[in-house]
Design a protein around this motif. Structure first.
Motif, PDB file in Angstrom:
ATOM      1  N   ASP A  77      71.351 -71.040  25.008  1.00 45.84           N
ATOM      2  CA  ASP A  77      70.585 -71.765  25.501  1.00 45.84           C
ATOM      3  C   ASP A  77      69.169 -71.109  26.025  1.00 45.84           C
ATOM      4  OD1 ASP A  77      72.092 -74.254  25.124  1.00 45.84           O
ATOM      5  OD2 ASP A  77      73.121 -73.914  27.192  1.00 45.84           O
ATOM      6  N   TYR A  78      69.368 -69.749  26.346  1.00 45.65           N
ATOM      7  CA  TYR A  78      68.506 -68.950  26.850  1.00 45.65           C
ATOM      8  C   TYR A  78      67.420 -68.625  25.566  1.00 45.65           C
ATOM      9  CZ  TYR A  78      65.944 -64.478  27.906  1.00 45.65           C
ATOM     10  OH  TYR A  78      64.872 -63.689  28.164  1.00 45.65           O
ATOM     11  N   ALA A  79      67.851 -68.471  24.718  1.00 50.75           N
ATOM     12  CA  ALA A  79      66.867 -68.173  23.327  1.00 50.75           C
ATOM     13  C   ALA A  79      66.372 -69.666  23.104  1.00 50.75           C
ATOM     14  CB  ALA A  79      67.626 -67.910  22.160  1.00 50.75           C
ATOM     15  N   ASP A  80      66.898 -71.076  23.151  1.00 54.94           N
ATOM     16  CA  ASP A  80      66.195 -71.962  23.019  1.00 54.94           C
ATOM     17  C   ASP A  80      65.133 -72.426  23.966  1.00 54.94           C
ATOM     18  OD1 ASP A  80      67.958 -72.454  20.955  1.00 54.94           O
ATOM     19  OD2 ASP A  80      69.268 -73.864  21.948  1.00 54.94           O
TER      20      ASP A  80
ATOM     21  N   VAL B 120      57.922 -73.176  25.473  1.00 52.32           N
ATOM     22  CA  VAL B 120      57.000 -72.077  26.128  1.00 52.32           C
ATOM     23  C   VAL B 120      55.705 -71.909  25.141  1.00 52.32           C
ATOM     24  CG1 VAL B 120      56.478 -69.904  27.134  1.00 52.32           C
ATOM     25  CG2 VAL B 120      58.883 -71.196  27.486  1.00 52.32           C
ATOM     26  N   ASP B 121      54.565 -71.994  25.633  1.00 50.24           N
ATOM     27  CA  ASP B 121      53.452 -71.747  24.796  1.00 50.24           C
ATOM     28  C   ASP B 121      52.992 -70.261  25.237  1.00 50.24           C
ATOM     29  OD1 ASP B 121      52.929 -74.165  23.788  1.00 50.24           O
ATOM     30  OD2 ASP B 121      51.814 -74.969  25.264  1.00 50.24           O
ATOM     31  N   VAL B 122      53.152 -69.706  26.652  1.00 47.94           N
ATOM     32  CA  VAL B 122      52.718 -68.431  26.785  1.00 47.94           C
ATOM     33  C   VAL B 122      53.423 -68.057  27.930  1.00 47.94           C
ATOM     34  CG1 VAL B 122      50.755 -69.194  28.135  1.00 47.94           C
ATOM     35  CG2 VAL B 122      50.460 -66.973  27.495  1.00 47.94           C
ATOM     36  N   ILE B 123      53.641 -66.707  28.077  1.00 48.77           N
ATOM     37  CA  ILE B 123      54.251 -66.260  29.556  1.00 48.77           C
ATOM     38  C   ILE B 123      53.449 -65.165  30.104  1.00 48.77           C
ATOM     39  CG2 ILE B 123      56.394 -64.704  29.965  1.00 48.77           C
ATOM     40  CD1 ILE B 123      57.901 -65.902  27.743  1.00 48.77           C
ATOM     41  N   PHE B 124      53.536 -65.435  31.400  1.00 46.73           N
ATOM     42  CA  PHE B 124      53.106 -64.264  32.329  1.00 46.73           C
ATOM     43  C   PHE B 124      53.823 -63.107  32.458  1.00 46.73           C
ATOM     44  CE2 PHE B 124      50.602 -67.535  34.135  1.00 46.73           C
ATOM     45  CZ  PHE B 124      49.282 -67.054  34.448  1.00 46.73           C
ATOM     46  N   ASP B 125      53.633 -61.807  31.939  1.00 47.89           N
ATOM     47  CA  ASP B 125      54.368 -60.783  32.265  1.00 47.89           C
ATOM     48  C   ASP B 125      54.476 -60.631  33.616  1.00 47.89           C
ATOM     49  OD1 ASP B 125      55.959 -58.761  31.340  1.00 47.89           O
ATOM     50  OD2 ASP B 125      54.304 -57.200  30.930  1.00 47.89           O
ATOM     51  N   SER B 126      55.876 -60.470  34.015  1.00 49.65           N
ATOM     52  CA  SER B 126      56.216 -60.469  35.428  1.00 49.65           C
ATOM     53  C   SER B 126      55.590 -58.975  36.050  1.00 49.65           C
ATOM     54  CB  SER B 126      57.526 -60.326  35.870  1.00 49.65           C
ATOM     55  OG  SER B 126      57.929 -59.102  35.042  1.00 49.65           O
ATOM     56  N   PHE B 127      55.057 -59.048  37.399  1.00 52.83           N
ATOM     57  CA  PHE B 127      54.088 -58.257  38.003  1.00 52.83           C
ATOM     58  C   PHE B 127      54.682 -57.901  39.523  1.00 52.83           C
ATOM     59  CE2 PHE B 127      50.558 -56.572  40.447  1.00 52.83           C
ATOM     60  CZ  PHE B 127      49.811 -55.685  39.728  1.00 52.83           C
ATOM     61  N   PRO B 128      54.731 -56.477  39.769  1.00 53.87           N
ATOM     62  CA  PRO B 128      54.071 -55.503  38.867  1.00 53.87           C
ATOM     63  C   PRO B 128      55.369 -54.797  37.985  1.00 53.87           C
ATOM     64  CG  PRO B 128      55.134 -54.826  41.239  1.00 53.87           C
ATOM     65  CD  PRO B 128      55.279 -56.343  41.031  1.00 53.87           C
TER      66      PRO B 128
ATOM     67  N   THR C 238      63.113 -56.565  28.085  1.00 54.30           N
ATOM     68  CA  THR C 238      63.914 -57.181  27.217  1.00 54.30           C
ATOM     69  C   THR C 238      63.531 -58.569  27.271  1.00 54.30           C
ATOM     70  OG1 THR C 238      65.789 -55.921  27.830  1.00 54.30           O
ATOM     71  CG2 THR C 238      66.458 -58.179  26.911  1.00 54.30           C
ATOM     72  N   SER C 239      63.115 -59.059  28.153  1.00 55.22           N
ATOM     73  CA  SER C 239      62.447 -60.599  28.235  1.00 55.22           C
ATOM     74  C   SER C 239      61.077 -60.789  27.474  1.00 55.22           C
ATOM     75  CB  SER C 239      61.859 -60.986  29.851  1.00 55.22           C
ATOM     76  OG  SER C 239      61.104 -60.265  30.286  1.00 55.22           O
TER      77      SER C 239
ATOM     78  N   LEU D 256      60.876 -58.680  24.611  1.00 53.27           N
ATOM     79  CA  LEU D 256      61.201 -58.635  23.211  1.00 53.27           C
ATOM     80  C   LEU D 256      61.896 -60.032  22.881  1.00 53.27           C
ATOM     81  CD1 LEU D 256      62.575 -55.311  23.015  1.00 53.27           C
ATOM     82  CD2 LEU D 256      60.541 -56.067  22.031  1.00 53.27           C
ATOM     83  N   ASP D 257      62.394 -60.835  23.941  1.00 53.59           N
ATOM     84  CA  ASP D 257      62.820 -61.988  23.561  1.00 53.59           C
ATOM     85  C   ASP D 257      61.834 -63.293  23.537  1.00 53.59           C
ATOM     86  OD1 ASP D 257      65.830 -61.016  24.079  1.00 53.59           O
ATOM     87  OD2 ASP D 257      65.577 -61.939  25.924  1.00 53.59           O
ATOM     88  N   ALA D 258      60.836 -63.023  24.007  1.00 50.95           N
ATOM     89  CA  ALA D 258      59.582 -63.691  23.797  1.00 50.95           C
ATOM     90  C   ALA D 258      59.130 -63.578  22.417  1.00 50.95           C
ATOM     91  CB  ALA D 258      58.619 -63.642  24.727  1.00 50.95           C
ATOM     92  N   PHE D 259      58.690 -62.464  22.056  1.00 46.30           N
ATOM     93  CA  PHE D 259      58.461 -61.998  20.761  1.00 46.30           C
ATOM     94  C   PHE D 259      59.075 -62.374  19.437  1.00 46.30           C
ATOM     95  CE2 PHE D 259      55.433 -57.858  22.052  1.00 46.30           C
ATOM     96  CZ  PHE D 259      54.961 -58.536  22.809  1.00 46.30           C
ATOM     97  N   SER D 260      60.489 -62.406  19.626  1.00 43.03           N
ATOM     98  CA  SER D 260      61.266 -62.744  18.909  1.00 43.03           C
ATOM     99  C   SER D 260      61.348 -64.346  18.453  1.00 43.03           C
ATOM    100  CB  SER D 260      62.798 -62.560  19.242  1.00 43.03           C
ATOM    101  OG  SER D 260      63.295 -61.303  19.248  1.00 43.03           O
ATOM    102  N   ALA D 261      60.837 -65.304  19.404  1.00 45.75           N
ATOM    103  CA  ALA D 261      60.292 -66.522  19.298  1.00 45.75           C
ATOM    104  C   ALA D 261      58.874 -66.783  18.996  1.00 45.75           C
ATOM    105  CB  ALA D 261      60.807 -67.249  20.732  1.00 45.75           C
ATOM    106  N   GLY D 262      58.279 -65.685  18.700  1.00 48.22           N
ATOM    107  CA  GLY D 262      56.892 -65.655  18.636  1.00 48.22           C
ATOM    108  C   GLY D 262      56.025 -66.037  19.796  1.00 48.22           C
TER     109      GLY D 262
END
Length: 167
Positions: free
Chosen positions: A39-42, A47-55, A60-61, A63-69
């Motif tokens: 369900d997490y991978a799904d 999602v179209d784009v993700i803001f990288d968390s800051f700061p 891992t998150s 790489l998970d996003a990259f795995s889904a392109g």
């Protein structure tokens, strides 16, 4: 199974955000309960784009996003934990999603989120780069060399072994 406090934490987050967001904006906010791996991978399919968390950026998150392109826009910090996504982008030759300022962070995210052709091109580059990230042995080789140098007392790493003035 939902963890205890998940609902309570979600309500606290929404109450805090209610101070700055309109009701219409709050309705777009989706807080998910803990998910199983599939369900997490799904979730990345929506999602179209993700803001990288800051700061503290993703690792891992990301790489998970990259795995889904899925593109992740990052604003690196001085902290190692705030530079992982930047390092991944440099490794795959895709520095254009590394923002240099908060304004650029927002602008890049909006561009990726609204320009389907640009996003598709980035997604293709990210997907191709994932294989490179999985097989790149440079950090392993460098770490191995450092450990060998430390064990063998090489001069170039003696400063790493010497006690500091504050010790």
């Amino acid at each position: 199974k939902e963890l205890p406090m998940t609902d309570q934490v979600g309500k606290l987050v929404k109450a805090r955000m209610r101070k700055t967001l309109t009701e219409a904006e709050l309705r777009r906010l989706v807080l998910l309960p803990p998910l199983n791996d599939q369900d997490y991978a799904d979730t990345f399919k929506a999602v179209d784009v993700i803001f990288d968390s800051f700061p503290f950026g993703g690792h891992t998150s990301t790489l998970d996003a990259f795995s889904a392109g899925v593109p992740v826009v990052t604003l690196p910090t001085d902290l190692m934990s705030g530079r992982c996504t930047q390092g991944f982008y440099h490794a795959i030759g895709l520095p254009e999603l590394i923002a240099g300022s908060f304004d650029e962070y927002v602008e890049l995210t909006l561009k990726v989120g609204t320009d389907k052709q640009y996003r598709a091109a980035l997604s293709a580059k990210i997907s191709a780069g994932m294989e490179q990230l999985k097989t790149d042995k440079r950090s392993v080789v460098a770490w191995n060399q450092l450990l060998q140098d430390i064990v063998h007392g090489e001069d170039k790493v003696r400063h790493l072994l010497a006690p500091t003035a504050s010790a």
